[in-house]
Enzyme design. Structure first.
Site, PDB file in Angstrom:
ATOM      1  N   GLY A 116      49.712 -11.925 -11.241  1.00  0.00           N
ATOM      2  CA  GLY A 116      49.089 -12.192  -9.931  1.00  0.00           C
ATOM      3  C   GLY A 116      48.147 -11.112  -9.461  1.00  0.00           C
ATOM      4  O   GLY A 116      48.013 -10.884  -8.265  1.00  0.00           O
ATOM      5  N   GLN A 137      51.019  -3.522  -6.366  1.00  0.00           N
ATOM      6  CA  GLN A 137      49.891  -3.162  -5.498  1.00  0.00           C
ATOM      7  C   GLN A 137      50.112  -3.766  -4.120  1.00  0.00           C
ATOM      8  O   GLN A 137      49.318  -3.548  -3.206  1.00  0.00           O
ATOM      9  CB  GLN A 137      48.589  -3.720  -6.082  1.00  0.00           C
ATOM     10  N   VAL A 188      51.674  -4.522  -0.444  1.00  0.00           N
ATOM     11  CA  VAL A 188      52.153  -3.632   0.615  1.00  0.00           C
ATOM     12  C   VAL A 188      53.173  -4.352   1.509  1.00  0.00           C
ATOM     13  O   VAL A 188      53.537  -3.848   2.566  1.00  0.00           O
ATOM     14  CB  VAL A 188      50.962  -3.109   1.467  1.00  0.00           C
ATOM     15  N   ASP A 189      53.622  -5.541   1.058  1.00  0.00           N
ATOM     16  CA  ASP A 189      54.428  -6.390   1.953  1.00  0.00           C
ATOM     17  C   ASP A 189      55.939  -6.175   1.859  1.00  0.00           C
ATOM     18  O   ASP A 189      56.695  -6.759   2.648  1.00  0.00           O
ATOM     19  CB  ASP A 189      54.086  -7.872   1.707  1.00  0.00           C
ATOM     20  N   ALA A 210      52.852 -17.824 -10.457  1.00  0.00           N
ATOM     21  CA  ALA A 210      53.985 -16.956 -10.778  1.00  0.00           C
ATOM     22  C   ALA A 210      55.315 -17.595 -10.359  1.00  0.00           C
ATOM     23  O   ALA A 210      56.315 -17.477 -11.065  1.00  0.00           O
ATOM     24  CB  ALA A 210      53.809 -15.608 -10.089  1.00  0.00           C
ATOM     25  N   ASN A 264      48.863 -15.726 -14.454  1.00  0.00           N
ATOM     26  CA  ASN A 264      47.847 -15.925 -13.412  1.00  0.00           C
ATOM     27  C   ASN A 264      47.272 -17.337 -13.597  1.00  0.00           C
ATOM     28  O   ASN A 264      47.013 -17.732 -14.734  1.00  0.00           O
ATOM     29  CB  ASN A 264      46.736 -14.876 -13.587  1.00  0.00           C
ATOM     30  N   ARG A 323      48.147  -8.655  10.112  1.00  0.00           N
ATOM     31  CA  ARG A 323      48.718  -8.797   8.764  1.00  0.00           C
ATOM     32  C   ARG A 323      50.206  -8.452   8.763  1.00  0.00           C
ATOM     33  O   ARG A 323      51.006  -9.068   8.074  1.00  0.00           O
ATOM     34  CB  ARG A 323      47.962  -7.905   7.780  1.00  0.00           C
ATOM     35  N   HIS A 371      50.041   1.074  -3.504  1.00  0.00           N
ATOM     36  CA  HIS A 371      49.116   1.006  -2.369  1.00  0.00           C
ATOM     37  C   HIS A 371      49.816   1.151  -1.018  1.00  0.00           C
ATOM     38  O   HIS A 371      49.282   0.739   0.004  1.00  0.00           O
ATOM     39  CB  HIS A 371      48.310  -0.304  -2.424  1.00  0.00           C
TER      40      HIS A 371
HETATM   41  P1  OAD Z   1      43.393 -10.150  -5.681  1.00  0.00           P
HETATM   42  O1  OAD Z   1      43.245 -10.976  -4.455  1.00  0.00           O
HETATM   43  O2  OAD Z   1      42.221  -9.375  -6.144  1.00  0.00           O
HETATM   44  O3  OAD Z   1      43.861 -11.064  -6.883  1.00  0.00           O
HETATM   45  C1  OAD Z   1      44.912 -11.974  -6.731  1.00  0.00           C
HETATM   46  C2  OAD Z   1      45.126 -12.647  -8.071  1.00  0.00           C
HETATM   47  O4  OAD Z   1      46.253 -13.495  -7.941  1.00  0.00           O
HETATM   48  C3  OAD Z   1      43.959 -13.516  -8.543  1.00  0.00           C
HETATM   49  O5  OAD Z   1      43.644 -13.189  -9.886  1.00  0.00           O
HETATM   50  C4  OAD Z   1      44.505 -14.939  -8.432  1.00  0.00           C
HETATM   51  O6  OAD Z   1      44.011 -15.793  -9.460  1.00  0.00           O
HETATM   52  C5  OAD Z   1      45.999 -14.703  -8.609  1.00  0.00           C
HETATM   53  N1  OAD Z   1      46.871 -15.722  -7.998  1.00  0.00           N
HETATM   54  C6  OAD Z   1      46.642 -16.515  -6.912  1.00  0.00           C
HETATM   55  N2  OAD Z   1      47.722 -17.288  -6.664  1.00  0.00           N
HETATM   56  C7  OAD Z   1      48.649 -16.963  -7.610  1.00  0.00           C
HETATM   57  C8  OAD Z   1      49.976 -17.412  -7.886  1.00  0.00           C
HETATM   58  N3  OAD Z   1      50.564 -18.342  -7.143  1.00  0.00           N
HETATM   59  N4  OAD Z   1      50.629 -16.855  -8.949  1.00  0.00           N
HETATM   60  C9  OAD Z   1      50.035 -15.901  -9.715  1.00  0.00           C
HETATM   61  N5  OAD Z   1      48.797 -15.444  -9.492  1.00  0.00           N
HETATM   62  C10 OAD Z   1      48.105 -15.968  -8.456  1.00  0.00           C
HETATM   63  O7  OAD Z   1      44.674  -9.205  -5.449  1.00  0.00           O
HETATM   64  P2  OAD Z   1      45.075  -7.864  -6.213  1.00  0.00           P
HETATM   65  O8  OAD Z   1      44.729  -7.926  -7.648  1.00  0.00           O
HETATM   66  O9  OAD Z   1      46.477  -7.565  -5.830  1.00  0.00           O
HETATM   67  O10 OAD Z   1      43.870  -3.082  -2.192  1.00  0.00           O
HETATM   68  O11 OAD Z   1      44.117  -6.840  -5.497  1.00  0.00           O
HETATM   69  C11 OAD Z   1      44.232  -5.478  -5.778  1.00  0.00           C
HETATM   70  C12 OAD Z   1      43.911  -4.664  -4.546  1.00  0.00           C
HETATM   71  O12 OAD Z   1      42.649  -5.069  -3.996  1.00  0.00           O
HETATM   72  C13 OAD Z   1      44.869  -4.889  -3.387  1.00  0.00           C
HETATM   73  O13 OAD Z   1      46.039  -4.114  -3.482  1.00  0.00           O
HETATM   74  C14 OAD Z   1      44.045  -4.510  -2.196  1.00  0.00           C
HETATM   75  C15 OAD Z   1      42.769  -5.235  -2.555  1.00  0.00           C
HETATM   76  O14 OAD Z   1      41.616  -4.809  -1.962  1.00  0.00           O
HETATM   77  C16 OAD Z   1      43.577  -2.452  -1.062  1.00  0.00           C
HETATM   78  O15 OAD Z   1      43.547  -3.002   0.029  1.00  0.00           O
HETATM   79  C17 OAD Z   1      43.311  -1.005  -1.264  1.00  0.00           C
END
Ligand code: OAD
Length: 259
Positions: free
Chosen positions: A199, A114, A116-117, A243, A225, A83, A132
Site C-alpha cells: 500500500g 509511513q 501516522v494514524d 491489502a 497494491n 485529519r 513519519h
Molecule cells: P500514497 O498515497 O503515495 O500511495 C498509496 C498507495 O496505496 C498507492 O500506490 C495506491 O495504489 C495504494 N492503495 C490504495 N488503496 C489500497 C488498498 N486498499 N490496498 C493496498 N494498496 C492500496 O501513500 P504513501 O506511499 O504512504 O508523507 O505515501 C508516502 C508518504 O507521502 C506519506 O507518508 C506522506 C506522503 O506525502 C508525508 O506526509 C511526509
C-alpha cells in the site's frame, strides 16, 4: 493457485503463487513496509490516488512543510486537526488485523510504517517502526519536545506550556529529516528473508528505498497494491489487489502451511 475474490472496493481477483506461500512458510525473519493504502479501507485517505488522495485536493507545500507552518500556523494546525479527527474515528481493517496476526506467526518480524494514524498498534502490533511520526502526538515547533497537555485558551495552534512556542503535530514534513533511530531500525529490518511492500506508491524517499535495500540483501520482495508503482518491475512477486483482501488470505495460508 489461490484465488482471492473481489473486494468491495476493487473488483478483481488475485492469485497467490504457491512458491510465495512456501517462501513465507520457510522464512525465519519477515519485514513489512506499509503506506497509506493499508489504511484506505479504514476510511483514511491516501495521498496520491487520483480523486481521493489528499495531494489531489490540497497542496503539500502549503500544509506539510516547516515553511508552510511558519507562514500560516493556524491553517496547518487546523488541517491536521481535521485529519486527527478522521483518524480518531478510523478502526483497523482486515489488512491491519492480518499484519497483527503475522507478528504472532514469525518470531522475527518487523513492521515499518509511513502511516501516522497508529492503526497498526490498535490492531495489535506490539512493535511498529514509525518513519513519519504519529499524528496523535504533539510537539513543540521550537524545541521538538513531546507535549501531552496544554492550556485550552482558544489559541490555534496552542502554545507550548514550557516555552510558549507554537505546538505542531509530531509528524515528519517534507524538507525534514526522518527520526534517526527509526531509520536505523528500518535499515536493519531490510536484512530479512521476505520483505513485503504494502500500500505504498514508493515515491517518497528514504522510505521508498527500503524495498530495493531488501532486494540488495537477497530478500524475496513482495509488493501488494492494486496499482503498479515504480518498484513493481523489481519485485519478485506482485499481488495486485487491495491489502484488506489479499493479506488475510496470505496469512491464513502461511499459518496453515507452517502448522
Ligand atoms: P500514497 O498515497 O503515495 O500511495 C498509496 C498507495 O496505496 C498507492 O500506490 C495506491 O495504489 C495504494 N492503495 C490504495 N488503496 C489500497 C488498498 N486498499 N490496498 C493496498 N494498496 C492500496 O501513500 P504513501 O506511499 O504512504 O508523507 O505515501 C508516502 C508518504 O507521502 C506519506 O507518508 C506522506 C506522503 O506525502 C508525508 O506526509 C511526509
Amino acid at each position: 493457485m489461490l484465488n482471492v475474490s473481489a473486494s468491495r472496493l476493487h473488483s478483481y481477483s488475485v492469485t497467490i503463487p504457491p512458491e510465495l506461500i512456501q517462501k513465507l512458510a520457510n522464512a525465519k525473519k519477515v519485514s513489512v513496509l506499509t503506506g497509506a493504502g493499508v489504511s484506505a479501507e479504514s476510511g483514511v485517505p491516501t495521498f496520491r490516488d487520483a480523486q481521493t488522495g489528499l495531494w489531489a485536493k490540497y497542496s503539500s507545500e502549503e500544509l506539510a512543510t516547516p515553511r508552510a507552518f511558519k507562514r500560516n500556523p493556524k491553517l496547518v494546525w487546523e488541517w491536521y486537526e481535521w485529519r486527527r479527527q478522521l483518524v480518531a474515528k478510523a478502526k483497523p481493517n482486515p489488512a491491519h488485523l492480518a499484519l497483527a496476526e503475522m507478528e504472532k506467526v514469525f518470531s522475527r518480524f518487523e513492521l515499518i510504517t509511513q502511516n501516522v494514524d497508529g492503526l497498526h498498534q490498535l490492531a495489535g502490533n506490539t512493535r511498529v517502526i514509525e518513519l513519519h511520526g504519529n499524528i496523535k502526538r504533539t510537539k513543540c515547533f521550537d524545541e521538538g519536545t513531546i507535549v501531552s497537555s496544554w492550556a485550552d485558551n482558544g489559541d490555534f495552534p496552542p502554545k507550548c506550556p514550557a516555552c510558549g512556542g507554537l505546538l505542531r503535530p509530531d509528524v515528519v514534513w517534507f524538507e525534514e529529516p526522518l527520526p534517526e533511530s527509526e531509520m536505523r531500525l528500518a535499515a536493519t529490518a531490510t536484512n530479512c528473508d521476505v520483505f513485503l511492500s504494502i500500500g505504498t506508491s514508493t515515491v517518497v524517499y528514504p522510505a521508498a528505498g527500503l524495498p530495493s535495500e531488501a532486494l540488495a540483501r537477497d530478500a524475496t520482495v513482495v509488493e501488494i497494491n492494486p496499482d503498479p508503482t515504480p518498484f513493481t518491475p523489481k519485485a519478485h512477486f506482485v499481488l495486485s489487489g487491495a491489502a484488506g483482501v489479499v493479506l488475510p488470505v496470505l496469512v491464513a495460508e502461511v499459518k496453515r502451511r507452517r502448522q
